[in-house]
Design a protein around this motif. Structure first.
Motif, PDB file in Angstrom:
ATOM      1  N   LYS A  71       0.837  -1.204   0.000  1.00 34.69           N
ATOM      2  CA  LYS A  71       0.000   0.000   0.000  1.00 34.69           C
ATOM      3  C   LYS A  71       0.873   1.257   0.000  1.00 34.69           C
ATOM      4  N   GLU A  72       1.882   1.245   0.842  1.00 31.26           N
ATOM      5  CA  GLU A  72       2.767   2.408   0.941  1.00 31.26           C
ATOM      6  C   GLU A  72       3.523   2.617  -0.365  1.00 31.26           C
ATOM      7  N   LEU A  73       3.948   1.521  -0.977  1.00 31.54           N
ATOM      8  CA  LEU A  73       4.664   1.608  -2.241  1.00 31.54           C
ATOM      9  C   LEU A  73       3.768   2.197  -3.330  1.00 31.54           C
ATOM     10  N   ALA A  74       2.521   1.750  -3.383  1.00 31.91           N
ATOM     11  CA  ALA A  74       1.590   2.277  -4.373  1.00 31.91           C
ATOM     12  C   ALA A  74       1.360   3.770  -4.154  1.00 31.91           C
ATOM     13  N   LYS A  75       1.219   4.169  -2.897  1.00 31.54           N
ATOM     14  CA  LYS A  75       0.991   5.574  -2.581  1.00 31.54           C
ATOM     15  C   LYS A  75       2.175   6.426  -3.038  1.00 31.54           C
ATOM     16  N   HIS A  76       3.390   5.975  -2.745  1.00 31.41           N
ATOM     17  CA  HIS A  76       4.577   6.717  -3.149  1.00 31.41           C
ATOM     18  C   HIS A  76       4.714   6.742  -4.668  1.00 31.41           C
ATOM     19  N   ARG A  77       4.343   5.626  -5.316  1.00 32.85           N
ATOM     20  CA  ARG A  77       4.438   5.569  -6.771  1.00 32.85           C
ATOM     21  C   ARG A  77       3.503   6.597  -7.401  1.00 32.85           C
ATOM     22  N   GLU A  78       2.269   6.669  -6.877  1.00 30.43           N
ATOM     23  CA  GLU A  78       1.316   7.657  -7.391  1.00 30.43           C
ATOM     24  C   GLU A  78       1.860   9.076  -7.193  1.00 30.43           C
ATOM     25  N   LYS A  79       2.429   9.301  -6.047  1.00 35.38           N
ATOM     26  CA  LYS A  79       2.970  10.626  -5.735  1.00 35.38           C
ATOM     27  C   LYS A  79       4.087  10.988  -6.710  1.00 35.38           C
ATOM     28  N   ARG A  80       4.998  10.047  -6.957  1.00 35.12           N
ATOM     29  CA  ARG A  80       6.120  10.301  -7.854  1.00 35.12           C
ATOM     30  C   ARG A  80       5.645  10.495  -9.288  1.00 35.12           C
ATOM     31  N   LEU A  81       4.665   9.694  -9.720  1.00 35.51           N
ATOM     32  CA  LEU A  81       4.149   9.846 -11.079  1.00 35.51           C
ATOM     33  C   LEU A  81       3.484  11.204 -11.231  1.00 35.51           C
ATOM     34  N   GLY A  82       2.764  11.641 -10.213  1.00 36.38           N
ATOM     35  CA  GLY A  82       2.138  12.960 -10.225  1.00 36.38           C
ATOM     36  C   GLY A  82       3.191  14.053 -10.316  1.00 36.38           C
ATOM     37  N   ASP A  83       4.295  13.881  -9.611  1.00 33.52           N
ATOM     38  CA  ASP A  83       5.389  14.859  -9.658  1.00 33.52           C
ATOM     39  C   ASP A  83       5.977  14.925 -11.057  1.00 33.52           C
ATOM     40  N   LYS A  84       6.127  13.785 -11.716  1.00 29.62           N
ATOM     41  CA  LYS A  84       6.694  13.754 -13.054  1.00 29.62           C
ATOM     42  C   LYS A  84       5.789  14.490 -14.036  1.00 29.62           C
ATOM     43  N   GLU A  85       4.473  14.276 -13.907  1.00 22.53           N
ATOM     44  CA  GLU A  85       3.533  14.960 -14.795  1.00 22.53           C
ATOM     45  C   GLU A  85       3.610  16.470 -14.585  1.00 22.53           C
ATOM     46  N   ARG A  86       3.678  16.885 -13.335  1.00 21.50           N
ATOM     47  CA  ARG A  86       3.784  18.311 -13.032  1.00 21.50           C
ATOM     48  C   ARG A  86       5.092  18.879 -13.590  1.00 21.50           C
ATOM     49  N   ASP A  87       6.169  18.119 -13.431  1.00 16.36           N
ATOM     50  CA  ASP A  87       7.456  18.566 -13.952  1.00 16.36           C
ATOM     51  C   ASP A  87       7.410  18.696 -15.471  1.00 16.36           C
ATOM     52  N   LYS A  88       6.737  17.745 -16.121  1.00 17.81           N
ATOM     53  CA  LYS A  88       6.615  17.780 -17.574  1.00 17.81           C
ATOM     54  C   LYS A  88       5.880  19.037 -18.013  1.00 17.81           C
ATOM     55  N   LYS A  89       4.770  19.327 -17.332  1.00 18.77           N
ATOM     56  CA  LYS A  89       3.991  20.518 -17.660  1.00 18.77           C
ATOM     57  C   LYS A  89       4.835  21.775 -17.447  1.00 18.77           C
ATOM     58  N   ALA A  90       5.600  21.799 -16.365  1.00 20.08           N
ATOM     59  CA  ALA A  90       6.432  22.962 -16.061  1.00 20.08           C
ATOM     60  C   ALA A  90       7.506  23.132 -17.122  1.00 20.08           C
ATOM     61  N   THR A  91       8.139  22.036 -17.555  1.00 20.65           N
ATOM     62  CA  THR A  91       9.182  22.147 -18.567  1.00 20.65           C
ATOM     63  C   THR A  91       8.585  22.566 -19.904  1.00 20.65           C
ATOM     64  N   ASP A  92       7.368  22.088 -20.216  1.00 16.72           N
ATOM     65  CA  ASP A  92       6.705  22.509 -21.450  1.00 16.72           C
ATOM     66  C   ASP A  92       6.437  24.011 -21.424  1.00 16.72           C
ATOM     67  N   LYS A  93       5.990  24.511 -20.279  1.00 18.26           N
ATOM     68  CA  LYS A  93       5.734  25.942 -20.149  1.00 18.26           C
ATOM     69  C   LYS A  93       7.021  26.743 -20.330  1.00 18.26           C
ATOM     70  N   GLU A  94       8.103  26.255 -19.720  1.00 16.12           N
ATOM     71  CA  GLU A  94       9.377  26.945 -19.829  1.00 16.12           C
ATOM     72  C   GLU A  94       9.857  26.981 -21.277  1.00 16.12           C
ATOM     73  N   LYS A  95       9.682  25.877 -22.012  1.00 12.77           N
ATOM     74  CA  LYS A  95      10.083  25.835 -23.419  1.00 12.77           C
ATOM     75  C   LYS A  95       9.279  26.847 -24.224  1.00 12.77           C
ATOM     76  N   ASP A  96       7.968  26.890 -23.959  1.00 12.41           N
ATOM     77  CA  ASP A  96       7.121  27.840 -24.665  1.00 12.41           C
ATOM     78  C   ASP A  96       7.564  29.269 -24.395  1.00 12.41           C
ATOM     79  N   GLU A  97       7.883  29.555 -23.120  1.00 12.50           N
ATOM     80  CA  GLU A  97       8.315  30.899 -22.752  1.00 12.50           C
ATOM     81  C   GLU A  97       9.630  31.259 -23.448  1.00 12.50           C
ATOM     82  N   ARG A  98      10.540  30.309 -23.555  1.00  9.31           N
ATOM     83  CA  ARG A  98      11.816  30.557 -24.224  1.00  9.31           C
ATOM     84  C   ARG A  98      11.595  30.860 -25.705  1.00  9.31           C
TER      85      ARG A  98
END
Length: 107
Positions: A71-98
């Motif tokens: 259960k704990e592993l699944a929870k952490h996995r979801e958290k990390r995957l969510g972080d990756k998606e957020r990071d992807k969106k942030a990097t896409d925004k930064e590329k657009d701004e550049r």
């Protein structure tokens, strides 16, 4: 006034130990250890079988811990995957701004 005599008498530690006499043994002797009761072959086999079976309480505890861990592993996995998606969106925004800055600078 004379000087004080600060000499100390030397006592040979081996001679002092001999003067005290033989040491009183505390605890079991080697003879006691060698003549201790030992289990028979059948009793030994029974003990080994009990060890192989293990305790039911321990098995239940291990199962419970495995469930908690999964259960704990699944929870952490979801958290990390969510972080990756957020990071992807942030990097896409930064590329657009550049790109926008380059376009503005080149115009």
């Amino acid at each position: 006034m004379g000087k004080r005599d600060n000499r100390v008498a030397y006592i040979n530690p081996i001679a002092a130990a001999r003067a005290r006499g033989p040491v009183q043994n505390s605890g079991p002797t080697i003879q006691d250890y060698l003549s201790r009761p030992r289990p028979t072959w059948e009793e030994l086999k029974e003990q080994l079988e009990k060890k192989k079976k293990g305790s039911r309480a321990l098995a239940d505890f291990e199962d419970k811990m495995n469930e908690k861990w999964k259960k704990e592993l699944a929870k952490h996995r979801e958290k990390r995957l969510g972080d990756k998606e957020r990071d992807k969106k942030a990097t896409d925004k930064e590329k657009d701004e550049r790109k926008e800055k380059k376009e503005v600078c080149s115009i």
